[in-house]
Design a protein around this motif. Structure first.
Motif, PDB file in Angstrom:
ATOM      1  N   LYS A 135       0.838   5.255   4.353  1.00 17.38           N
ATOM      2  CA  LYS A 135      -0.610   5.112   4.242  1.00 17.38           C
ATOM      3  C   LYS A 135      -1.231   6.393   3.673  1.00 17.38           C
ATOM      4  N   GLY A 136      -0.722   7.532   4.141  1.00 17.47           N
ATOM      5  CA  GLY A 136      -1.270   8.805   3.674  1.00 17.47           C
ATOM      6  C   GLY A 136      -1.102   8.997   2.179  1.00 17.47           C
ATOM      7  N   VAL A 137       0.122   8.780   1.684  1.00 16.20           N
ATOM      8  CA  VAL A 137       0.353   9.000   0.256  1.00 16.20           C
ATOM      9  C   VAL A 137      -0.401   7.977  -0.580  1.00 16.20           C
ATOM     10  N   SER A 138      -0.540   6.768  -0.073  1.00 20.50           N
ATOM     11  CA  SER A 138      -1.265   5.743  -0.824  1.00 20.50           C
ATOM     12  C   SER A 138      -2.741   6.091  -0.932  1.00 20.50           C
ATOM     13  N   TRP A 139      -3.335   6.504   0.175  1.00 15.57           N
ATOM     14  CA  TRP A 139      -4.754   6.875   0.138  1.00 15.57           C
ATOM     15  C   TRP A 139      -4.975   8.138  -0.686  1.00 15.57           C
ATOM     16  N   ALA A 140      -4.087   9.123  -0.549  1.00 16.74           N
ATOM     17  CA  ALA A 140      -4.231  10.348  -1.337  1.00 16.74           C
ATOM     18  C   ALA A 140      -4.100  10.063  -2.833  1.00 16.74           C
ATOM     19  N   SER A 141      -3.202   9.160  -3.177  1.00 14.13           N
ATOM     20  CA  SER A 141      -3.032   8.794  -4.582  1.00 14.13           C
ATOM     21  C   SER A 141      -4.263   8.060  -5.104  1.00 14.13           C
ATOM     22  N   LEU A 142      -4.845   7.207  -4.260  1.00 12.84           N
ATOM     23  CA  LEU A 142      -6.092   6.553  -4.652  1.00 12.84           C
ATOM     24  C   LEU A 142      -7.195   7.586  -4.863  1.00 12.84           C
ATOM     25  N   GLY A 143      -7.201   8.624  -4.022  1.00 12.44           N
ATOM     26  CA  GLY A 143      -8.184   9.689  -4.210  1.00 12.44           C
ATOM     27  C   GLY A 143      -8.039  10.356  -5.566  1.00 12.44           C
ATOM     28  N   GLU A 144      -6.805  10.576  -5.977  1.00 15.75           N
ATOM     29  CA  GLU A 144      -6.570  11.185  -7.286  1.00 15.75           C
ATOM     30  C   GLU A 144      -7.022  10.259  -8.407  1.00 15.75           C
ATOM     31  N   ILE A 145      -6.730   8.975  -8.254  1.00 20.22           N
ATOM     32  CA  ILE A 145      -7.129   7.989  -9.263  1.00 20.22           C
ATOM     33  C   ILE A 145      -8.650   7.973  -9.411  1.00 20.22           C
ATOM     34  N   TYR A 146      -9.344   7.877  -8.288  1.00 16.01           N
ATOM     35  CA  TYR A 146     -10.808   7.793  -8.336  1.00 16.01           C
ATOM     36  C   TYR A 146     -11.421   9.066  -8.925  1.00 16.01           C
ATOM     37  N   ALA A 147     -10.801  10.220  -8.634  1.00 12.10           N
ATOM     38  CA  ALA A 147     -11.313  11.462  -9.217  1.00 12.10           C
ATOM     39  C   ALA A 147     -11.224  11.408 -10.736  1.00 12.10           C
ATOM     40  N   HIS A 148     -10.129  10.894 -11.247  1.00 12.13           N
ATOM     41  CA  HIS A 148      -9.971  10.781 -12.693  1.00 12.13           C
ATOM     42  C   HIS A 148     -10.977   9.812 -13.291  1.00 12.13           C
ATOM     43  N   GLU A 149     -11.340   8.814 -12.542  1.00 14.03           N
ATOM     44  CA  GLU A 149     -12.258   7.802 -13.051  1.00 14.03           C
ATOM     45  C   GLU A 149     -13.722   8.182 -12.830  1.00 14.03           C
ATOM     46  N   GLY A 150     -13.967   9.339 -12.236  1.00 16.75           N
ATOM     47  CA  GLY A 150     -15.338   9.763 -11.996  1.00 16.75           C
ATOM     48  C   GLY A 150     -15.965   9.134 -10.768  1.00 16.75           C
ATOM     49  N   LYS A 151     -15.190   8.460  -9.947  1.00 16.72           N
ATOM     50  CA  LYS A 151     -15.702   7.843  -8.723  1.00 16.72           C
ATOM     51  C   LYS A 151     -15.580   8.857  -7.593  1.00 16.72           C
ATOM     52  N   ILE A 152     -16.445   9.838  -7.612  1.00 11.48           N
ATOM     53  CA  ILE A 152     -16.295  10.990  -6.732  1.00 11.48           C
ATOM     54  C   ILE A 152     -16.415  10.616  -5.256  1.00 11.48           C
ATOM     55  N   LYS A 153     -17.394   9.813  -4.908  1.00 14.45           N
ATOM     56  CA  LYS A 153     -17.547   9.418  -3.504  1.00 14.45           C
ATOM     57  C   LYS A 153     -16.341   8.619  -3.030  1.00 14.45           C
ATOM     58  N   ASP A 154     -15.865   7.722  -3.869  1.00 15.13           N
ATOM     59  CA  ASP A 154     -14.679   6.946  -3.513  1.00 15.13           C
ATOM     60  C   ASP A 154     -13.472   7.863  -3.347  1.00 15.13           C
ATOM     61  N   ALA A 155     -13.356   8.866  -4.219  1.00 16.11           N
ATOM     62  CA  ALA A 155     -12.235   9.802  -4.138  1.00 16.11           C
ATOM     63  C   ALA A 155     -12.279  10.577  -2.822  1.00 16.11           C
ATOM     64  N   GLU A 156     -13.453  11.061  -2.465  1.00 14.57           N
ATOM     65  CA  GLU A 156     -13.590  11.822  -1.222  1.00 14.57           C
ATOM     66  C   GLU A 156     -13.256  10.959  -0.015  1.00 14.57           C
ATOM     67  N   GLU A 157     -13.708   9.718  -0.031  1.00 13.00           N
ATOM     68  CA  GLU A 157     -13.407   8.812   1.076  1.00 13.00           C
ATOM     69  C   GLU A 157     -11.916   8.512   1.161  1.00 13.00           C
TER      70      GLU A 157
END
Length: 282
Positions: free
Chosen positions: A147-169
């Motif tokens: 779960k940790g690596v999946s959520w952290a990877s999603l955070g990286e994805i969202y950061a690249h896409e400019g979805k900053i709030k989603d990345a932080e969450e």
């Protein structure tokens, strides 16, 4: 460019260590075959042969979408290829989230496509790879580290896409899912926001990361670097007026790593602000 390459090396070294783990214990012939494919995919990802890893795991997930670990490995390969929407779907499948319904929930106002850095392997440490429980019939097990690596990877994805709030969450969720790796998740969050050029998010992440890893010199540099965008020029002296906390962050970096890779930059900022360097930091 030098700083960017160094950051990439930091992220890749963390990923390489995780990818070197032992194969999943196998109890059946089918499970042995699955283990072999996963090990091969990890090796390909570690060697940056992301397309090879993607092809292997795409077939596995197509043959049996109920397996969890192959979705993680597929997401890692797709993240390396910068196939962000595909990687997002893969990690959501690993988390048991319906990708389509969650995708619709994202606000379009957060989407700003960006491509500011080279592809890197995902940044979170995966201490346990036993998501399939050693046997295919236990493949539905979602361990905290998965779960940790999946959520952290999603955070990286969202950061690249400019979805900053989603990345932080997403990074918050990674920490909540696997608190043992909280320091690394926060460090990775700081670096990712540095790489995509979001100073405010970078500063916020550094503020969360420093208490968890106070002897990590680079975190203070990233904090100071995030604040430098708010510096102004004194019209009288023509010296930089550094915002509160900026000089202190650079000084702490130099205290911990006086000859580190960012030392010249840190010294230059302090000198430009008219702040004397402490003894041993010249």
């Amino acid at each position: 460019m030098k700083m960017l390459l160094l950051c990439l090396a930091i992220l890749l070294s963390a990923s390489s260590a995780a990818l070197a783990q032992e194969p999943i214990p196998a109890g059946k012939k089918d499970s042995e075959g699955l283990n072999a494919q996963i090990v091969a995919a990890r090796k390909a990802t570690a060697e940056k042969r992301f397309a090879d890893s993607e092809a292997m795991m795409a077939k596995v997930t197509s043959d049996d979408p109920k397996l969890i670990l192959p979705w993680v490995e597929l997401g890692l390969a797709q993240l390396g290829l910068k196939k962000y929407p595909d990687a997002e779907s893969s990690f959501k499948m690993a988390l048991g989230i319906d990708p389509e319904s969650i995708q619709r929930a994202h606000s379009d106002e957060f989407y700003q496509a960006t491509d500011k850095r080279d592809a890197v392997a995902p940044t979170a440490t995966r201490n346990s790879r036993n998501a399939v429980g050693g046997a295919v019939n236990n493949a539905q097990s979602r361990t905290p580290d998965i779960k940790g690596v999946s959520w952290a990877s999603l955070g990286e994805i969202y950061a690249h896409e400019g979805k900053i709030k989603d990345a932080e969450e997403a990074f918050d969720n990674a920490v909540a899912a696997f608190p043992q790796q909280a320091a690394q998740y926060r460090r990775n969050e700081t670096i990712v926001f540095f790489q995509v050029g979001n100073a405010d998010a970078q500063f916020a992440a550094a503020e969360k990361a420093i208490p968890l890893d106070p002897m990590r010199a680079a975190l203070y540099y990233f904090k100071g670097q995030a604040l430098i965008s708010k510096a102004t020029i004194d019209p009288t002296t023509q010296k930089m007026l550094l915002p509160p906390g900026c000089a202190e962050a650079y000084q702490k970096y130099l205290e911990l790593e006086p000859n580190g890779p960012y030392s010249a930059d840190a010294k230059g900022v302090l000198t430009g602000g008219g702040i004397p360097l402490k003894a041993g930091k010249k």
